[in-house]
Design an enzyme around this catalytic site. Structure first.
Site, PDB file in Angstrom:
ATOM      1  N   LEU A 110       1.210  -1.060   0.447  1.00  0.00           N
ATOM      2  CA  LEU A 110      -0.449  -0.003   0.183  1.00  0.00           C
ATOM      3  C   LEU A 110       1.086   1.014  -0.244  1.00  0.00           C
ATOM      4  O   LEU A 110       1.551   1.523   1.209  1.00  0.00           O
ATOM      5  CB  LEU A 110      -0.850   0.111   1.157  1.00  0.00           C
ATOM      6  CG  LEU A 110      -2.047  -0.704   1.422  1.00  0.00           C
ATOM      7  CD1 LEU A 110      -2.623  -1.391   2.543  1.00  0.00           C
ATOM      8  CD2 LEU A 110      -2.391  -1.207   0.484  1.00  0.00           C
ATOM      9  N   ASP A 131      -6.840  -4.406  16.978  1.00  0.00           N
ATOM     10  CA  ASP A 131      -5.542  -3.880  17.614  1.00  0.00           C
ATOM     11  C   ASP A 131      -5.768  -2.534  16.741  1.00  0.00           C
ATOM     12  O   ASP A 131      -5.636  -1.671  16.212  1.00  0.00           O
ATOM     13  CB  ASP A 131      -4.251  -4.079  17.603  1.00  0.00           C
ATOM     14  CG  ASP A 131      -3.468  -2.811  18.090  1.00  0.00           C
ATOM     15  OD1 ASP A 131      -3.543  -3.181  18.554  1.00  0.00           O
ATOM     16  OD2 ASP A 131      -2.262  -3.719  17.927  1.00  0.00           O
ATOM     17  N   ASP A 179      -2.553  -4.993   9.935  1.00  0.00           N
ATOM     18  CA  ASP A 179      -2.234  -5.258  11.538  1.00  0.00           C
ATOM     19  C   ASP A 179      -3.043  -5.968  11.454  1.00  0.00           C
ATOM     20  O   ASP A 179      -3.173  -5.920  13.043  1.00  0.00           O
ATOM     21  CB  ASP A 179      -1.349  -4.328  12.246  1.00  0.00           C
ATOM     22  CG  ASP A 179      -0.439  -4.697  12.706  1.00  0.00           C
ATOM     23  OD1 ASP A 179      -0.223  -6.115  13.170  1.00  0.00           O
ATOM     24  OD2 ASP A 179       0.442  -3.786  14.105  1.00  0.00           O
TER      25      ASP A 179
END
Ligand code: ADP
Ligand code: MN
Length: 266
Positions: A154, A203, A220
């Site tokens: 990205l 998260d 993530d």
């Protein structure tokens, strides 16, 4: 940083000489012999042609930029390679995400770091596949081998990764109005992740969201859990609080955490 380019020859050379041992142990500790072999294998198979310096060096993983074959227009295809670290002491902290995950009952026994990181990488790969498959903006997962995950890069064509939402220049780009739109966009993403993917990020914050051209990208997701994980709603509340706090700090008139919670799970 960019001197850390890895080529086929370097890998071979290193195998013969095993140079810079101490150096690597500090800055590039994840690139142990085993990791290098996996990368070499991926290079041989054309998953990528070369690996560049680290985009990010974290506690649990390093992320490297990589270049694959040229596309139909002859332009290089960028990749991101996430290499999970095996020699770390953070597994205790991560256990709470794995425990209760029916997808990872087998093989999730404690005390085997190498097995555990493999599980983390696998979890991230599967979660990315599910999230990407649901049409949510995130890196497309491309290849997984043990603790090495290759995904879509990205970033721009020059190899610069998109900024994290925390570092994005939203003010200059669109000010208050844009902040508000991004907030709404994120609520939609969180709801879709829950309703369609049946996942809670666990998260989620301005550190794990990348930004480009009015679009948020979720990253993530190795610790993301199934909606039926015993602590999923606790993690969801945490995600809502962290992201809500961030947008409130940007001056967005946010909904209450309770209202958002109901919106996401309803
Ligand atoms: P960590 O566990 O270290 O937090 P992340 O998955 O959050 O790992 O990645 C760390 C950083 O690497 C991100 O903040 C982002 O800057 C960069 N990064 C991760 N994945 C990509 C990607 N697919 N494309 C570009 N940059 C990425
Ligand atoms: Mn992160």
């Amino acid at each position: 940083k960019h001197a850390a380019k890895i080529r086929l020859d370097d890998v071979k050379e290193d195998q013969a000489r095993d140079k810079d041992k101490a150096d690597r142990a500090t800055s590039e500790q994840v690139l142990d012999q085993r990791t290098r072999m996996i990368l070499l294998q991926m290079i041989n198979r054309g998953v990528m042609s070369e690996i560049h310096g680290a985009i990010s060096t974290g506690k649990e993983a390093n992320v490297y930029g990589a270049v694959a074959y040229p596309d139909l227009n002859g332009a290089a295809v960028q990749r991101a390679v996430k290499v999970y670290k095996t020699a770390i002491l953070i597994f205790k902290d991560r256990e709470r995400y794995i425990t209760g995950e029916h997808r990872f009952k087998a093989g999730a026994e404690k005390g085997n770091n190498r097995k555990m990181v493999k599980l983390w990488a696998e979890k991230e790969f599967r979660n990315l596949r599910r999230i990407h498959g649901a049409g949510i903006a995130c890196p497309e997962p491309i290849q997984l081998k043990l603790h090495v995950l290759v995904m879509e890069f990205l970033g721009d064509r020059r190899g610069y990764a998109y900024p994290r939402l925390r570092d994005a220049t939203i003010e200059a780009e669109g000010g208050e109005e844009l902040w508000k739109r991004l907030y709404t966009q994120l609520l939609g993403i969180m709801r879709r992740m829950y309703q369609v993917c049946r996942l809670v990020h666990a998260d989620l914050s301005e550190y794990n969201i990348l930004y480009n051209k009015q679009q948020l990208y979720i990253i993530d997701v190795s610790q993301s859990v199934e909606h039926d994980h015993p602590r999923s709603l606790e993690f969801l509340r945490m995600d809502i609080k962290n992201t809500g706090d961030f947008f409130r700090r940007q001056g967005v008139d946010t909904l209450s955490d309770r209202t958002i919670f109901d919106f996401i799970i309803a």
